[in-house]
Write a protein that holds these residues in place. Structure first.
Motif, PDB file in Angstrom:
ATOM      1  N   HIS A   1      42.765  22.121  38.169  1.00 17.93           N
ATOM      2  CA  HIS A   1      42.917  23.401  38.850  1.00 17.93           C
ATOM      3  C   HIS A   1      43.602  24.382  37.920  1.00 17.93           C
ATOM      4  CE1 HIS A   1      41.197  22.777  42.655  1.00 17.93           C
ATOM      5  NE2 HIS A   1      42.094  21.935  43.133  1.00 17.93           N
ATOM      6  N   GLN A   2      43.044  25.545  37.888  1.00 19.95           N
ATOM      7  CA  GLN A   2      43.605  26.581  37.040  1.00 19.95           C
ATOM      8  C   GLN A   2      44.436  27.505  37.911  1.00 19.95           C
ATOM      9  OE1 GLN A   2      40.457  28.869  35.305  1.00 19.95           O
ATOM     10  NE2 GLN A   2      41.913  29.838  33.912  1.00 19.95           N
ATOM     11  N   LEU A   3      45.488  28.023  37.328  1.00 21.60           N
ATOM     12  CA  LEU A   3      46.326  28.974  38.064  1.00 21.60           C
ATOM     13  C   LEU A   3      45.672  30.349  37.959  1.00 21.60           C
ATOM     14  CD1 LEU A   3      49.068  28.305  39.385  1.00 21.60           C
ATOM     15  CD2 LEU A   3      50.147  29.312  37.403  1.00 21.60           C
ATOM     16  N   LEU A   4      44.978  30.760  38.997  1.00 22.52           N
ATOM     17  CA  LEU A   4      44.211  31.994  38.943  1.00 22.52           C
ATOM     18  C   LEU A   4      45.054  33.210  39.305  1.00 22.52           C
ATOM     19  CD1 LEU A   4      41.073  30.715  40.882  1.00 22.52           C
ATOM     20  CD2 LEU A   4      41.245  31.065  38.414  1.00 22.52           C
ATOM     21  N   GLY A   5      44.691  34.359  38.741  1.00 21.80           N
ATOM     22  CA  GLY A   5      45.368  35.600  39.088  1.00 21.80           C
ATOM     23  C   GLY A   5      45.551  36.496  37.880  1.00 21.80           C
TER      24      GLY A   5
ATOM     25  N   GLU B   1      57.604  29.814  48.564  1.00 22.82           N
ATOM     26  CA  GLU B   1      57.169  29.531  49.922  1.00 22.82           C
ATOM     27  C   GLU B   1      56.066  28.475  49.924  1.00 22.82           C
ATOM     28  OE1 GLU B   1      55.918  33.121  51.853  1.00 22.82           O
ATOM     29  OE2 GLU B   1      57.818  34.121  51.454  1.00 22.82           O
ATOM     30  N   SER B   2      55.827  27.949  51.094  1.00 20.41           N
ATOM     31  CA  SER B   2      54.785  26.940  51.238  1.00 20.41           C
ATOM     32  C   SER B   2      53.415  27.523  50.883  1.00 20.41           C
ATOM     33  CB  SER B   2      54.784  26.442  52.678  1.00 20.41           C
ATOM     34  OG  SER B   2      53.786  25.483  52.818  1.00 20.41           O
ATOM     35  N   GLY B   3      52.650  26.758  50.121  1.00 20.89           N
ATOM     36  CA  GLY B   3      51.284  27.177  49.799  1.00 20.89           C
ATOM     37  C   GLY B   3      51.162  28.177  48.672  1.00 20.89           C
ATOM     38  N   THR B   4      52.262  28.446  47.943  1.00 22.40           N
ATOM     39  CA  THR B   4      52.188  29.442  46.867  1.00 22.40           C
ATOM     40  C   THR B   4      51.628  28.857  45.574  1.00 22.40           C
ATOM     41  OG1 THR B   4      54.526  28.968  46.514  1.00 22.40           O
ATOM     42  CG2 THR B   4      53.995  31.057  47.584  1.00 22.40           C
ATOM     43  N   GLY B   5      51.612  27.530  45.483  1.00 29.41           N
ATOM     44  CA  GLY B   5      51.065  26.922  44.260  1.00 29.41           C
ATOM     45  C   GLY B   5      52.100  26.187  43.426  1.00 29.41           C
ATOM     46  N   LYS B   6      53.166  25.717  44.047  1.00 30.21           N
ATOM     47  CA  LYS B   6      54.235  25.052  43.284  1.00 30.21           C
ATOM     48  C   LYS B   6      53.722  23.767  42.626  1.00 30.21           C
ATOM     49  CE  LYS B   6      56.967  24.850  46.845  1.00 30.21           C
ATOM     50  NZ  LYS B   6      56.133  25.575  47.819  1.00 30.21           N
ATOM     51  N   GLU B   7      52.933  23.027  43.380  1.00 35.46           N
ATOM     52  CA  GLU B   7      52.432  21.776  42.800  1.00 35.46           C
ATOM     53  C   GLU B   7      51.484  22.072  41.634  1.00 35.46           C
ATOM     54  OE1 GLU B   7      51.213  18.814  45.579  1.00 35.46           O
ATOM     55  OE2 GLU B   7      50.334  17.582  44.003  1.00 35.46           O
ATOM     56  N   LEU B   8      50.696  23.103  41.807  1.00 32.00           N
ATOM     57  CA  LEU B   8      49.777  23.503  40.751  1.00 32.00           C
ATOM     58  C   LEU B   8      50.550  23.895  39.491  1.00 32.00           C
ATOM     59  CD1 LEU B   8      46.706  23.727  40.773  1.00 32.00           C
ATOM     60  CD2 LEU B   8      46.953  26.157  41.184  1.00 32.00           C
ATOM     61  N   VAL B   9      51.648  24.629  39.684  1.00 34.20           N
ATOM     62  CA  VAL B   9      52.488  25.027  38.549  1.00 34.20           C
ATOM     63  C   VAL B   9      53.032  23.784  37.846  1.00 34.20           C
ATOM     64  CG1 VAL B   9      54.668  26.145  37.910  1.00 34.20           C
ATOM     65  CG2 VAL B   9      53.107  27.289  39.482  1.00 34.20           C
TER      66      VAL B   9
ATOM     67  N   LEU C   1      40.080  38.032  43.380  1.00 38.31           N
ATOM     68  CA  LEU C   1      39.679  36.969  42.453  1.00 38.31           C
ATOM     69  C   LEU C   1      39.809  35.595  43.112  1.00 38.31           C
ATOM     70  CD1 LEU C   1      38.984  35.915  39.566  1.00 38.31           C
ATOM     71  CD2 LEU C   1      41.436  35.896  39.115  1.00 38.31           C
ATOM     72  N   LEU C   2      40.938  35.378  43.777  1.00 39.97           N
ATOM     73  CA  LEU C   2      41.149  34.086  44.442  1.00 39.97           C
ATOM     74  C   LEU C   2      40.090  33.860  45.517  1.00 39.97           C
ATOM     75  CD1 LEU C   2      45.032  34.223  44.790  1.00 39.97           C
ATOM     76  CD2 LEU C   2      43.771  32.440  43.583  1.00 39.97           C
ATOM     77  N   ALA C   3      39.884  34.891  46.342  1.00 39.13           N
ATOM     78  CA  ALA C   3      38.945  34.748  47.459  1.00 39.13           C
ATOM     79  C   ALA C   3      37.528  34.455  46.943  1.00 39.13           C
ATOM     80  CB  ALA C   3      38.959  36.016  48.314  1.00 39.13           C
TER      81      ALA C   3
ATOM     82  N   ASN D   1      50.300  31.682  52.501  1.00 41.93           N
ATOM     83  CA  ASN D   1      49.970  31.916  51.096  1.00 41.93           C
ATOM     84  C   ASN D   1      48.571  31.424  50.692  1.00 41.93           C
ATOM     85  OD1 ASN D   1      52.383  33.332  50.019  1.00 41.93           O
ATOM     86  ND2 ASN D   1      53.349  31.583  51.029  1.00 41.93           N
ATOM     87  N   ILE D   2      48.478  30.867  49.470  1.00 39.43           N
ATOM     88  CA  ILE D   2      47.138  30.584  48.957  1.00 39.43           C
ATOM     89  C   ILE D   2      46.440  29.499  49.767  1.00 39.43           C
ATOM     90  CG2 ILE D   2      45.862  29.853  46.905  1.00 39.43           C
ATOM     91  CD1 ILE D   2      47.777  31.454  45.293  1.00 39.43           C
ATOM     92  N   ARG D   3      47.220  28.561  50.286  1.00 35.76           N
ATOM     93  CA  ARG D   3      46.586  27.534  51.105  1.00 35.76           C
ATOM     94  C   ARG D   3      45.918  28.166  52.328  1.00 35.76           C
ATOM     95  NH1 ARG D   3      50.500  24.266  51.835  1.00 35.76           N
ATOM     96  NH2 ARG D   3      50.075  22.933  50.066  1.00 35.76           N
ATOM     97  N   GLU D   4      46.591  29.139  52.940  1.00 36.70           N
ATOM     98  CA  GLU D   4      46.017  29.833  54.096  1.00 36.70           C
ATOM     99  C   GLU D   4      44.747  30.575  53.685  1.00 36.70           C
ATOM    100  OE1 GLU D   4      48.485  32.907  55.746  1.00 36.70           O
ATOM    101  OE2 GLU D   4      47.151  33.252  57.443  1.00 36.70           O
ATOM    102  N   LEU D   5      44.813  31.245  52.520  1.00 39.72           N
ATOM    103  CA  LEU D   5      43.637  31.973  52.035  1.00 39.72           C
ATOM    104  C   LEU D   5      42.468  30.996  51.836  1.00 39.72           C
ATOM    105  CD1 LEU D   5      42.274  34.535  50.877  1.00 39.72           C
ATOM    106  CD2 LEU D   5      43.274  33.967  48.668  1.00 39.72           C
ATOM    107  N   GLN D   6      42.769  29.848  51.274  1.00 40.11           N
ATOM    108  CA  GLN D   6      41.712  28.843  51.077  1.00 40.11           C
ATOM    109  C   GLN D   6      41.083  28.458  52.419  1.00 40.11           C
ATOM    110  OE1 GLN D   6      43.701  25.593  49.059  1.00 40.11           O
ATOM    111  NE2 GLN D   6      42.706  26.081  47.126  1.00 40.11           N
ATOM    112  N   ASN D   7      41.935  28.209  53.395  1.00 42.09           N
ATOM    113  CA  ASN D   7      41.429  27.789  54.712  1.00 42.09           C
ATOM    114  C   ASN D   7      40.560  28.872  55.346  1.00 42.09           C
ATOM    115  OD1 ASN D   7      42.834  25.442  54.426  1.00 42.09           O
ATOM    116  ND2 ASN D   7      44.536  26.042  55.734  1.00 42.09           N
TER     117      ASN D   7
END
Ligand code: ATP
Ligand code: MG
Length: 501
Positions: free
Chosen positions: A141-145, A172-180, A323-325, A359-365
């Protein structure tokens, strides 16, 4: 460090004694056997990591021990020792699962080489067992933005990755901490070594210690065999302590010791084990505040907070949203085999003006659902996103977008159930919409709206937190934290203070 217990199976006393003493000098625990039957008894009694086995023995063949070991849940590695004349048979044995072989007479240096190789192999096996047990879902997974915030984040990741420093990722939850954290790992010198994650919130309190540090056989009921902890598995590599704020004070103090000294003891064990591990921790709580509240040890916080990284919420970088969407849209269109025509202009606007509490998890959903619901090749309209802010000042929370898209008939009933949970069947109008204005005409704060929305959703799902969190696009842990916060603030309001008494 991975290899600890070794059996030397050899009927020639001189060789057996020499090898045993050599291994003992290197601090291995060594058991000796001079026959196949004795070796089998040892294997039954304890968990060994490695067996040096002679091929020809008075009561049989070393390979019998090899076969016998394969019946164990975690079989030891077997290295066969053979005379030159029977190299071919040793090769046969390798095919039968032997780890390696030594040709007699062998030097101490050859034993060293074999031990090093066995140590690396042993760790690899353990890491694989951990991975196949569901530890990590590995997807690149790439950190997009393109926003300045994400660019700064990427710069920081690159700088930090080069070092061995401990990193604390907050956001916050879903911001991408694990990805980072994965990105730091992939860009680090340890990228070829293991990346082991521990979700501190998901492990029951009574098992955390053994997950972190491992346990010896019989350390507690259910500890049927020795097991390495995650820190040992991560040796040479990186460990991710996810949701670190959730660990108990007892484990906090043990963790402090590993971070300070890189040493640990397994549960029920007495031997000190050294580990070389790079530590990355994440949390969606304000850890400094947890320290103030005496919920988190200050010394541990300092140890973790060597390089702090803050991952900004999505609402602070709305320029990243298109871009994310679009990326998520393509990803889900491919995954579900639903070709879509893109987002309409109004949809992109709606996406950019939403506050994204998840955050991004919500956007993904949201994007995934819209892709599934949209017609083939059609543009995604705002009503499929379920984010419409209505002009009446009400935030509309769609309970059944299908009803508005007239595609209900196209979706099988089972999918309807999972994608659109029962909320529309149960929710009363008051539970599915939150008014922006209060009774006295004041505009609600975002926090207050979020709180009301959470309570309304809980009510709609009969207080089922799992379904509520899923519907809101946040983790159960986040939901629980928020409810605790609301409870704490209500409690403090109920407790008279000096000011208002
Ligand atoms: N910048 C980004 N570009 C692409 N995908 C992202 C980005 N940030 C996050 N994601 C994706 O969003 C999802 C949530 O990210 P992640 O799990 O890293 O969040 P988190 O901060 O660890 O959340 P939580 O606190 O709930 O554990 C993941 O699927 C991740 O791949
Ligand atoms: Mg996470």
């Amino acid at each position: 460090m991975a290899i600890e217990k070794i059996i030397v199976l050899e009927d020639e006393a001189v060789i057996r004694k020499h090898l045993t003493e050599l291994l003992q000098r290197k601090n291995f625990l060594v058991a000796q056997a001079d026959s196949v039957s004795k070796a089998k008894q040892l294997v039954d009694k304890d968990d060994f990591d490695l067996i040096f086995a002679d091929v020809r023995l008075p009561d049989g063949h070393g390979t019998e021990v090899l076969e016998y070991c394969q019946l164990k849940a975690t079989p030891p590695l077997v290295a066969l020792m053979t005379a030159y004349a029977s190299v071919e048979s040793a090769v046969e044995c390798m095919k039968g699962g032997a780890f390696d072989y030594l040709i007699k007479p062998f030097s101490d240096d050859q034993v060293d080489v074999l031990l090093k190789k066995a140590g690396e192999f042993h760790q690899l096996l353990k890491v694989n067992q951990h991975l196949s047990a569901g530890g990590v879902a590995e997807e690149e997974h790439q950190l997009l933005g393109n926003s300045p915030a994400i660019q700064q984040l990427n710069d920081l990741i690159r700088k930090v990755a080069r070092t061995q420093a401990t990193v604390l990722i907050q956001g916050e939850s879903g911001t991408g901490k694990e990805l980072v954290s994965r990105s730091i790992y992939k860009n680090s010198t340890r990228s070829k070594q293991p990346f082991i994650t521990v979700n501190c919130a998901a492990i029951p309190d009574n098992l955390v210690e053994s997950e972190f540090f491992g346990h010896e056989k019989g350390a507690f009921t259910g500890a049927v065999s020795r097991r390495e902890g995650r820190f040992e598995l991560a040796h040479g590599g990186t460990i991710l302590l996810d949701e670190i704020s959730e660990i108990s004070p007892v484990v906090q103090s043990k963790l402090l010791r590993v971070l300070q000294e890189r040493e640990l003891e397994r549960v029920g064990g007495t031997r000190t084990i050294s580990v070389d591990v790079r530590v990355i921790a994440t949390t969606n709580r304000d850890l400094a505040q947890s320290v103030e509240r005496k919920e988190f040890r200050q010394d541990l916080f300092f140890r973790l907070n060597v390089v702090p990284i803050h991952v900004p919420p999505l609402r602070e970088r709305p320029t990243d949203i298109p871009l994310l969407a679009e990326t998520f849209m393509r990803r889900y269109a491919k995954k579900h085999g639903c070709p879509v025509g893109g987002f309409s202009k109004a949809s992109l606007e709606a996406l950019q003006s939403h506050s994204w509490p998840g955050n991004i998890r919500e956007l993904q959903n949201v994007v995934e659902r819209a892709v599934i619901l949209s017609g083939e090749g059609a543009l995604i309209d705002p009503d499929l996103l379920g984010l419409t802010v209505m002009s009446s000042g009400k935030i509309y929370i769609p309970t059944n977008p299908l009803a508005q898209t007239s595609q209900e008939a196209e979706l099988p009933a089972t999918q309807l159930k999972t994608e659109m949970p029962e909320v529309h069947e149960q929710a009363s109008p008051s539970a599915s919409s939150v008014s922006v204005a209060q009774g006295d005409g004041d505009i609600l704060t975002l926090g207050e709206m979020e709180k009301r929305h959470i309570f309304a959703t809980l009510e709609a799902f009969d207080q089922n937190r799992t379904k509520t969190a899923k519907h809101l696009g946040i983790s159960i842990r986040t939901l629980r934290n928020k409810l605790n916060e609301y409870k704490a603030s209500t409690d403090s309001q109920e407790t008279p203070t000096e000011d208002n008494s």
